[in-house]
Design an enzyme around this catalytic site. Structure first.
Site, short mmCIF file in Angstrom:
data_model
loop_
_atom_site.label_atom_id
_atom_site.label_comp_id
_atom_site.label_asym_id
_atom_site.label_seq_id
_atom_site.Cartn_x
_atom_site.Cartn_y
_atom_site.Cartn_z
N ALA A 129 -1.38 47.98 -17.21
CA ALA A 129 0.03 48.04 -17.61
C ALA A 129 0.82 47.27 -16.59
O ALA A 129 0.37 47.03 -15.46
CB ALA A 129 0.51 49.49 -17.68
N HIS A 130 2.01 46.87 -16.99
CA HIS A 130 2.81 46.02 -16.12
C HIS A 130 4.27 46.39 -16.29
O HIS A 130 4.70 46.73 -17.40
CB HIS A 130 2.60 44.54 -16.48
#
Length: 310
Positions: free
Chosen positions: A132-133
């Site tokens: 995830a970012h």
């Protein structure tokens, strides 16, 4: 020139009309007229390399500041809905006259032989890393609404429904498009590492938890037909790992407390998913007589998803 299937074209048209109705109700006929004019001029420019873009440029340059955001959102949401329609169509039965996986297995049987291919399938080791970012902008709320749009389009393609049932599906689709329009697309606050992990767990819950076992059952059935051997009971081709809550290099806000919280969330999610399956299994085991077979082609009901912090 690419030919768009009639069903796909119809679904895109339905979604476009629903979005147009929502824009009309929310912002009035004047903004709707501007959106339609920009869309029409844009289509004219794209029809030919020699088209004159001046009318489109003039209309865009004359837009009032207050109209820029809703107009930009109009085209953005239309593209989102068109993409959903396309994905739904190409995953539907209508788009698959032959199964791509089966065609691939057939070709590999010709190249490798049945014994070698069966051995290769049982030695598969596919490691996928969930990540995830902070720049992930699609909110989980919208992801679920997009999934509802896809499901409604799939339901509309059924031929066993009464008219009132089709009307209910169309109304549900209309409500969902309206909800999407009135949902903020961009988060007001930067997501935390725990928020990112929750997004990843939602992917497991809403997609991977069902998709992986379904794929393995399909692969097992095809392998049995084409090679005479299925997937062994002790084989688990997919292994899942996760950076979420454990990326100490990419996110300075990830601490050992965050990692601990994400791990506990992951354990809770895994336990909850297994509990749902166990409850479903209990409800289905009403028989008084059973044999030793484990069901679908000898495969266990659930292949384990291994989720750990890489």
């Amino acid at each position: 020139m690419t030919v768009i299937p009639d069903t796909l074209r119809q679904n895109v048209r339905i979604l476009g009309e629903l979005l147009g109705d929502t824009i009309m109700e929310s912002h009035g006929p004047e903004l709707f007229r501007k959106v339609e004019e920009i869309r029409r001029l844009g289509k004219e420019v794209n029809r030919s390399e020699n088209s004159d873009p001046t009318p489109l440029t003039r209309v865009l340059s004359e837009l009032e500041d207050k109209d820029i955001l809703p107009i930009a959102r109009s085209f953005n949401q239309f593209l989102n809905l068109a993409n959903i329609a396309e994905q739904q169509y190409f995953s539907s039965a209508e788009a698959h006259t032959r199964d791509i996986l089966e065609e691939t297995i057939e070709e590999l049987v010709d190249d490798l032989g049945k014994e070698s291919l069966a051995d290769a399938i049982n030695r598969l080791n596919i490691e996928l890393v969930l990540t995830a970012h902070p720049t992930e902008v699609t909110r989980r709320t919208l992801i679920r609404k997009y999934e509802n749009v896809s499901k409604s389009l799939n339901d509309l393609s059924r031929t066993d429904l009464h008219q009132y049932e089709l009307d209910q599906i169309r109304e549900r689709l209309r409500s969902t498009v309206d909800e999407i329009w009135h949902t903020d697309e961009v988060r007001e606050e930067r997501p935390t590492a725990v928020d990112e992990a929750k997004w990843g767990f939602a992917v497991i819950e809403n997609s991977l938890w069902r998709a992986v076992p379904d794929f393995l059952r399909e692969l097992d059935a095809i392998a049995r037909r084409r090679t005479g051997q299925g997937i062994s009971r002790d084989v688990s081709p997919f292994h899942f790992y996760s950076w979420m809550g454990g990326d100490r290099d990419g996110n300075p806000n990830v601490t050992h407390q965050v990692t601990r919280e994400v791990l506990l969330l992951g354990r809770w999610m895994a336990a909850d998913l297994y509990l749902r399956d166990v409850q479903s299994l209990i409800a289905s085991l009403s028989m008084t007589v059973a044999d030793d077979n484990s069901g679908n082609n000898g495969l266990p009901m659930r292949k384990h998803l291994i989720v750990s912090v890489a």
